[in-house]
Design an enzyme around this catalytic site. Structure first.
Site, mmCIF file in Angstrom:
data_model
loop_
_atom_site.group_PDB
_atom_site.id
_atom_site.type_symbol
_atom_site.label_atom_id
_atom_site.label_comp_id
_atom_site.label_asym_id
_atom_site.label_seq_id
_atom_site.Cartn_x
_atom_site.Cartn_y
_atom_site.Cartn_z
ATOM 1 N N GLU A 50 13.229 -6.766 8.430
ATOM 2 C CA GLU A 50 12.924 -7.658 7.308
ATOM 3 C C GLU A 50 11.526 -7.371 6.801
ATOM 4 O OE1 GLU A 50 12.830 -11.513 9.187
ATOM 5 O OE2 GLU A 50 14.610 -10.929 10.291
ATOM 6 N N LYS A 103 7.798 -8.128 5.875
ATOM 7 C CA LYS A 103 6.868 -9.146 6.387
ATOM 8 C C LYS A 103 6.194 -9.765 5.175
ATOM 9 C CE LYS A 103 3.244 -9.884 9.809
ATOM 10 N NZ LYS A 103 2.256 -10.567 9.000
ATOM 11 N N ASP A 138 3.868 -12.019 2.887
ATOM 12 C CA ASP A 138 2.470 -12.399 3.036
ATOM 13 C C ASP A 138 2.276 -13.801 2.472
ATOM 14 O OD1 ASP A 138 -0.054 -12.104 3.843
ATOM 15 O OD2 ASP A 138 -0.640 -10.634 2.319
ATOM 16 N N TYR A 147 13.154 -16.872 8.196
ATOM 17 C CA TYR A 147 13.293 -15.682 9.038
ATOM 18 C C TYR A 147 13.567 -15.973 10.507
ATOM 19 C CZ TYR A 147 8.265 -16.584 9.562
ATOM 20 O OH TYR A 147 7.044 -17.163 9.772
ATOM 21 N N LYS A 159 2.727 -2.388 9.902
ATOM 22 C CA LYS A 159 1.954 -2.757 8.720
ATOM 23 C C LYS A 159 1.931 -1.651 7.646
ATOM 24 C CE LYS A 159 0.051 -6.504 8.916
ATOM 25 N NZ LYS A 159 -1.144 -6.938 9.513
ATOM 26 N N CYS A 206 -20.554 -3.870 -30.205
ATOM 27 C CA CYS A 206 -19.475 -3.043 -29.671
ATOM 28 C C CYS A 206 -20.037 -1.697 -29.180
ATOM 29 C CB CYS A 206 -18.429 -2.813 -30.758
ATOM 30 S SG CYS A 206 -17.152 -1.651 -30.276
ATOM 31 N N CYS A 223 -18.415 1.034 -31.880
ATOM 32 C CA CYS A 223 -18.720 1.089 -33.320
ATOM 33 C C CYS A 223 -19.950 0.259 -33.685
ATOM 34 C CB CYS A 223 -17.509 0.632 -34.127
ATOM 35 S SG CYS A 223 -17.222 -1.142 -33.998
ATOM 36 N N CYS A 233 -14.689 -7.290 -30.464
ATOM 37 C CA CYS A 233 -15.422 -6.498 -31.442
ATOM 38 C C CYS A 233 -14.881 -6.881 -32.808
ATOM 39 C CB CYS A 233 -15.176 -5.017 -31.173
ATOM 40 S SG CYS A 233 -15.490 -3.971 -32.595
ATOM 41 N N CYS A 263 -13.404 0.365 -36.087
ATOM 42 C CA CYS A 263 -13.776 0.694 -34.711
ATOM 43 C C CYS A 263 -12.818 1.749 -34.172
ATOM 44 C CB CYS A 263 -13.705 -0.571 -33.854
ATOM 45 S SG CYS A 263 -14.047 -0.254 -32.123
HETATM 46 S S1 IVH Z 1 8.977 -13.481 12.850
HETATM 47 C C1 IVH Z 1 8.378 -14.710 17.002
HETATM 48 N N1 IVH Z 1 9.575 -12.489 10.495
HETATM 49 O O1 IVH Z 1 4.044 -12.972 10.251
HETATM 50 C C2 IVH Z 1 8.456 -14.154 15.650
HETATM 51 N N2 IVH Z 1 7.386 -13.354 10.845
HETATM 52 O O2 IVH Z 1 2.177 -12.133 12.404
HETATM 53 C C3 IVH Z 1 7.584 -14.834 14.712
HETATM 54 N N3 IVH Z 1 5.956 -13.279 8.867
HETATM 55 O O3 IVH Z 1 3.296 -16.099 11.644
HETATM 56 C C4 IVH Z 1 7.596 -14.414 13.347
HETATM 57 N N4 IVH Z 1 7.436 -12.381 7.511
HETATM 58 O O4 IVH Z 1 4.029 -16.029 9.224
HETATM 59 C C5 IVH Z 1 8.627 -13.060 11.253
HETATM 60 N N5 IVH Z 1 10.242 -11.647 8.436
HETATM 61 C C6 IVH Z 1 9.299 -12.211 9.210
HETATM 62 C C7 IVH Z 1 8.016 -12.514 8.716
HETATM 63 C C8 IVH Z 1 7.078 -13.082 9.573
HETATM 64 C C9 IVH Z 1 6.191 -12.851 7.640
HETATM 65 C C10 IVH Z 1 4.658 -13.820 9.321
HETATM 66 C C11 IVH Z 1 4.784 -15.158 10.002
HETATM 67 C C12 IVH Z 1 4.103 -15.010 11.333
HETATM 68 C C13 IVH Z 1 3.307 -13.757 11.140
HETATM 69 C C14 IVH Z 1 3.162 -13.047 12.460
#
Ligand code: IVH
Length: 682
Positions: free
Chosen positions: A116, A118, A120, A228, A317, A411, A414, A429, A435
């Site tokens: 999945e 991750k 933010d 998730y 990451k 500007c 010009c 401008c 210009c």
């Molecule tokens: S699983 C035990 N799945 O990442 C597993 N976390 O660094 C716990 N996060 O605090 C998290 N997308 O806020 C999981 N698809 C995803 C995620 C995810 C974002 C964040 C979550 C967690 C942090 C961990």
């Protein structure tokens, strides 16, 4: 029918209907009810509730608007701790992870992983009892978080009551609340215009929106939640594989990430990482990596945890979207409409997957807000295909030699005076087409793909042509000869011939394209289309009064004023005439059928689309007066069949009933015929 005659069960039924359609809209992204009908049912529910306040329950869709402010958040102890994740930064580290799993399980068999993105954002926990949302909480330190129930209730993709059945009596669902990029950019643009606080990134915006003691503010923020995992569960069973757990959650009304996949072994994970990484910029939300989880929940239990992270999951990451670098100088660029944009010249830095050496500082107010000086260390953010921005200053690292940034009065191109209109953040401008910078930008815009689409006439070449004095205006493009062009540096005879041919081809165009190409302020493609459909021909638009213009969808007082001002200027009218004399032409649009040519026709749209989004296709059909329905009946006029839908029930039904079908391309042609869509040329 008066409200008094509505029974409580009718009311419950209306609520259920609306909650279901809200799920189709916010979770499945596949609405089957036109917006107006949705609003109508909402109004009806509000009316009934006004008359029968005792009936109002907490799962009513009207209860998402926020509640009275709290004085403080209360603390929530998590029944099951909310853990964090270990990180990996290379393929090898990911392979090490897999090695550790196999060693621990004493097995060399392939492991299935759930993959999945991750997200933010902010981790939250939602507790449902007997299907009803009871509590929302932040992760906090993992053991204790804050009660944000009032705030999560305002988020449309969070169900207030679970759909269907089969869910456990007590179910804790976990996921990430985030702000999609588009909503974030719009929120910041608005704040910037109003001189209010802007957020550094979508994550901070989501955090700030959730931390509001006044949930009515949260309700105005474009937040989403993607689930998730699960936490505490009682009185029911959940499936054995993680991906199945998420599918079950999806069925009960939660949004899950559409990119989620199960793959075989760690090499499958590496493939997935590359595939999703390649489209990171195109996603509608920020992600900072990929999470890989052992899919079998029995294996998860066997593997267990170390300190605060599970052994069975890891986050791989992506390159960071924010980095620090040095602000070397600031230059001032002049845009097509004269807007002056301060641009930061930076010590090159690798951010969001590319090397960045320029970033926008937006405008004078932004420079003041940031309190930035030349010589500062700044934080640069690059996410999606948005231009990089300076988002903050590391003031602790400011050298003594740092210098103020002086906003110019004239500007830089010009030398005309720069003016700032009261209430507008942008300085402009006043040189207009005198210009050179504005002229160049106007020509670039004119030639661009969505405007006249002159193949081969890129930005660099436009600059060269203006610099060499070969063109002064857009109409001059059409008298360029192969001989003149082939004398330019880096231009061969063949390219010169091709460009002349491309210019020739662009002479045949459409009214919306031409109108858009003129570069009138605030007249984008959509507005150009609406104007064309409403008026049918250019002369009527040129002559239209402010009032007449405001009758067009999309056109408010500001846009109407810009259009009037544009056509009131002689040099603009001369430019239009010169273009028409150079042979630019198009077919006018039949005005009789211009307004709602598809009125009374019902379409059903199914399958996945390659060129436009399915939802956009529906909107464009509705703009032309068509009804868009969710199911096929004998009354359906046409079923539009996208990819992968050749065997689905809607298609089969259409064939059975003898309802006509069309492909995505045929739909695009139909939309284009009525000026609602521009087909790519060539
Ligand atoms: S699983 C035990 N799945 O990442 C597993 N976390 O660094 C716990 N996060 O605090 C998290 N997308 O806020 C999981 N698809 C995803 C995620 C995810 C974002 C964040 C979550 C967690 C942090 C961990």
């Amino acid at each position: 029918m008066s409200n008094n005659s509505v029974s409580q069960s009718d009311y419950e039924e209306l609520k259920k209907t609306l909650n279901y359609h809200s799920y189709r809209y916010y979770v499945l992204d596949d609405p089957t009810l036109p917006d107006v009908e949705y609003d109508r049912i909402f109004q009806r529910i509000s009316q009934i509730e006004a008359q029968q306040p005792d009936w109002v329950s907490s799962d009513s869709p009207t209860q998402r608007v926020g509640d009275r402010p709290l004085s403080a958040f209360s603390q929530v102890a998590h029944e099951v701790p909310m853990l964090s994740l270990d990180n990996a930064f290379s393929d090898d580290e990911l392979r090490d992870f897999s090695r550790r799993l196999k060693d621990r399980l004493k097995s060399e068999l392939d492991i299935e992983f759930a993959c999945e993105p991750k997200l933010d954002g902010i981790a939250v926990s939602l507790l449902y009892r007997n299907g009803e949302l009871e509590r929302g909480a932040t992760r906090g330190d993992g053991a204790t978080g804050e009660d944000i129930t009032q705030n999560v209730r305002t988020i449309p993709s969070i169900p207030l009551r679970l759909l269907g059945d089969g869910y456990p009596e007590v179910l804790e669902v976990r996921g990430e609340i985030y702000m999609p990029r588009q909503g974030f950019n719009a929120l910041n643009d608005k704040a910037r215009e109003a001189g209010e606080k802007v957020f550094v990134n979508p994550r901070n915006a989501a955090a700030g929106s959730l931390r509001q003691l006044d949930s009515r503010i949260t309700a105005t923020r474009p937040l989403e939640m993607c689930t998730y995992s699960i936490g505490f569960v009682e009185g029911g069973d959940m499936p054995a594989r993680h991906t199945e757990v998420l599918e079950a959650l999806h069925g009960w009304g939660f949004l899950i990430n559409p990119e989620m996949r199960a793959v075989k072994d760690i090499e499958g994970c590496i493939d997935y990482y590359q595939r999703v990484g390649a489209k990171r910029d195109q996603l509608s939300y920020d992600i900072d990596g990929i999470v890989f989880k052992v899919n079998d929940r029995n294996l998860q239990d066997r593997l267990g945890f170390v300190s605060r992270a599970p052994r069975w999951a890891i986050a791989y990451k992506f390159p960071a979207q924010e980095e620090m670098t040095l602000l070397q100088s600031v230059e001032f660029q002049v845009g097509r409409t004269g807007a002056i944009t301060p641009v930061a010249r930076l010590e090159p830095v690798f951010v969001g997957g590319v090397t960045v050496s320029n970033a926008t500082l937006h405008n004078r107010d932004e420079i003041e807000r940031l309190g930035v000086m030349v010589g500062d260390t700044v934080v640069v953010r690059r996410a999606g295909d948005v231009i990089p921005q300076v988002v903050s200053v590391v003031k602790a690292q400011r050298p003594d030699s740092a210098k103020d940034i002086l906003f110019p009065k004239n500007c830089p191109i010009c030398d005309s005076l720069i003016e700032t209109v009261d209430g507008e953040a942008v300085a402009r401008c006043t040189g207009g087409l005198i210009c050179e910078a504005q002229r160049k930008e106007a020509i670039k815009h004119f030639a661009s793909r969505k405007a006249m689409d002159v193949d081969g006439l890129g930005d660099k070449l436009v600059e060269q042509l203006v610099d060499e004095g070969l063109i002064h205006s857009v109409a001059d493009l059409y008298s360029l000869t192969s001989e003149q062009l082939s004398e330019l540096e880096r231009m061969g005879v063949k390219s010169a011939d091709n460009l002349v041919a491309a210019l020739e081809q662009s002479r045949t165009t459409s009214l919306p394209r031409f109108l858009y190409a003129l570069g009138i302020r605030e007249v984008g493609e959509a507005t150009a289309r609406s104007l064309s459909r409403h008026f049918g021909n250019l002369a009527s638009i040129v002559e239209a009064s402010d009032e007449q213009l405001q009758k067009v969808d999309d056109v408010g007082p500001v846009v109407a004023r810009y259009i009037c001002e544009f056509f009131a200027q002689t040099h603009n009218l001369e430019a239009v005439e010169a273009l028409q004399s150079a042979g630019i032409h198009w077919d006018d649009i039949e005005i009789d059928e211009a307004d709602e040519p598809l009125a009374d026709k019902t379409f059903v749209v199914t399958g996945s689309f390659a060129t436009i989004k399915r939802n956009d296709a529906k909107k464009l059909l509705q703009e032309l007066g068509a009804k868009v329905a969710g199911s096929v009946s004998a009354k359906t006029y046409c079923v539009v069949v996208g990819g992968g839908a050749e065997n689905n029930s809607k298609y089969v039904k259409a064939t059975e009933l003898g309802v006509q079908t069309m492909t995505e391309n045929e739909l695009l042609e139909l939309l284009a015929e009525h000026g609602a869509y521009q087909l790519e040329q060539g």
